[in-house]
Write a protein that holds these residues in place. Structure first.
Motif, PDB file in Angstrom:
ATOM      1  N   SER A 244       0.626  -1.262  -0.099  1.00  0.00           N
ATOM      2  CA  SER A 244      -0.057  -0.164  -0.347  1.00  0.00           C
ATOM      3  C   SER A 244       1.073   1.306   0.254  1.00  0.00           C
ATOM      4  CB  SER A 244      -1.297   0.168   1.763  1.00  0.00           C
ATOM      5  OG  SER A 244      -1.943   0.856   1.000  1.00  0.00           O
TER       6      SER A 244
ATOM      7  N   THR B  91       0.220   5.290   0.470  1.00  0.00           N
ATOM      8  CA  THR B  91      -0.443   6.517   0.708  1.00  0.00           C
ATOM      9  C   THR B  91      -0.005   7.695   0.516  1.00  0.00           C
ATOM     10  OG1 THR B  91      -1.900   5.447   2.738  1.00  0.00           O
ATOM     11  CG2 THR B  91      -1.853   7.829   2.700  1.00  0.00           C
TER      12      THR B  91
ATOM     13  N   SER C 213       0.520  10.735   1.829  1.00  0.00           N
ATOM     14  CA  SER C 213       0.332  12.017   2.916  1.00  0.00           C
ATOM     15  C   SER C 213       0.778  13.086   1.813  1.00  0.00           C
ATOM     16  CB  SER C 213       1.616  11.105   3.754  1.00  0.00           C
ATOM     17  OG  SER C 213       1.897  12.334   4.574  1.00  0.00           O
TER      18      SER C 213
ATOM     19  N   ASP D  73      -7.669   3.525  -5.077  1.00  0.00           N
ATOM     20  CA  ASP D  73      -8.450   4.642  -4.196  1.00  0.00           C
ATOM     21  C   ASP D  73      -8.374   6.663  -3.766  1.00  0.00           C
ATOM     22  OD1 ASP D  73     -10.645   5.600  -2.134  1.00  0.00           O
ATOM     23  OD2 ASP D  73     -10.273   3.384  -1.300  1.00  0.00           O
TER      24      ASP D  73
ATOM     25  N   ALA E 158     -10.256   8.511  -3.096  1.00  0.00           N
ATOM     26  CA  ALA E 158     -10.747   9.218  -2.186  1.00  0.00           C
ATOM     27  C   ALA E 158     -10.040   9.235  -0.630  1.00  0.00           C
ATOM     28  CB  ALA E 158     -12.087   8.559  -1.062  1.00  0.00           C
ATOM     29  N   LYS E 159      -8.781   8.515  -0.305  1.00  0.00           N
ATOM     30  CA  LYS E 159      -7.801   7.989   0.609  1.00  0.00           C
ATOM     31  C   LYS E 159      -6.785   8.417  -0.504  1.00  0.00           C
ATOM     32  CE  LYS E 159     -10.331   3.845   2.254  1.00  0.00           C
ATOM     33  NZ  LYS E 159     -10.433   2.771   2.982  1.00  0.00           N
ATOM     34  N   ASN E 160      -6.245   8.957  -1.428  1.00  0.00           N
ATOM     35  CA  ASN E 160      -5.414   8.777  -2.138  1.00  0.00           C
ATOM     36  C   ASN E 160      -4.352   7.773  -1.277  1.00  0.00           C
ATOM     37  OD1 ASN E 160      -6.145  11.782  -2.655  1.00  0.00           O
ATOM     38  ND2 ASN E 160      -5.609  12.489   0.072  1.00  0.00           N
ATOM     39  N   THR E 161      -4.459   6.192  -1.850  1.00  0.00           N
ATOM     40  CA  THR E 161      -3.836   5.270  -1.462  1.00  0.00           C
ATOM     41  C   THR E 161      -3.947   4.724  -2.617  1.00  0.00           C
ATOM     42  OG1 THR E 161      -4.089   5.243   0.565  1.00  0.00           O
ATOM     43  CG2 THR E 161      -3.907   3.171  -0.159  1.00  0.00           C
TER      44      THR E 161
END
Length: 119
Positions: A21, A23, A25, A73, A75-78
């Motif tokens: 994963s 992300t 940040s 994703d 929405a989750k910046n992932t």
């Protein structure tokens, strides 16, 4: 500024699966796409896969196509890298990076996460 943070590395047996994963940040503003790269001991860093934030277009290295899947994703910046049918040759430090819109280069890099595939 985009700051990629990876997670999910570890030890896995050959033929197994692992999910990495990443992300972003700090958000994704200014980022065109996210990519995964890897570097094995004694080898150059190589491209693995990438995905655009808008449209979701994906690209894969020949060595992983059909075994690895990259997804996002928003929405989750992932961004997720699902790795299946792992081989010992997949052993490497995996890095997530953000491709900047301004330069179209991978400008922002994570710290990396180790994936070790045992035979």
């Amino acid at each position: 500024q985009v700051r990629p943070v990876e997670s999910g590395g570890g030890l896995v047996q050959a033929g197994g699966s692992r999910r990495l994963s990443c992300t972003a940040s700090g958000g994704t503003f200014g980022s065109y796409a996210m990519g995964w790269f890897r570097q094995a001991p004694g080898k150059e860093r190589e491209f693995v896969a990438s995905i655009r934030w808008s449209g979701g277009n994906t690209y894969y290295a020949d060595s992983v196509r059909g075994r690895f899947t990259i997804s996002r994703d928003n929405a989750k910046n992932t961004v997720i890298l699902q790795m299946n049918s792992l081989k010992p040759d997949d052993t490497a430090v995996y890095y997530c990076a953000a491709q900047a819109i301004a330069t179209m280069r991978y400008e922002y890099w994570g710290q990396g996460t180790q994936v070790t595939v045992s035979s």
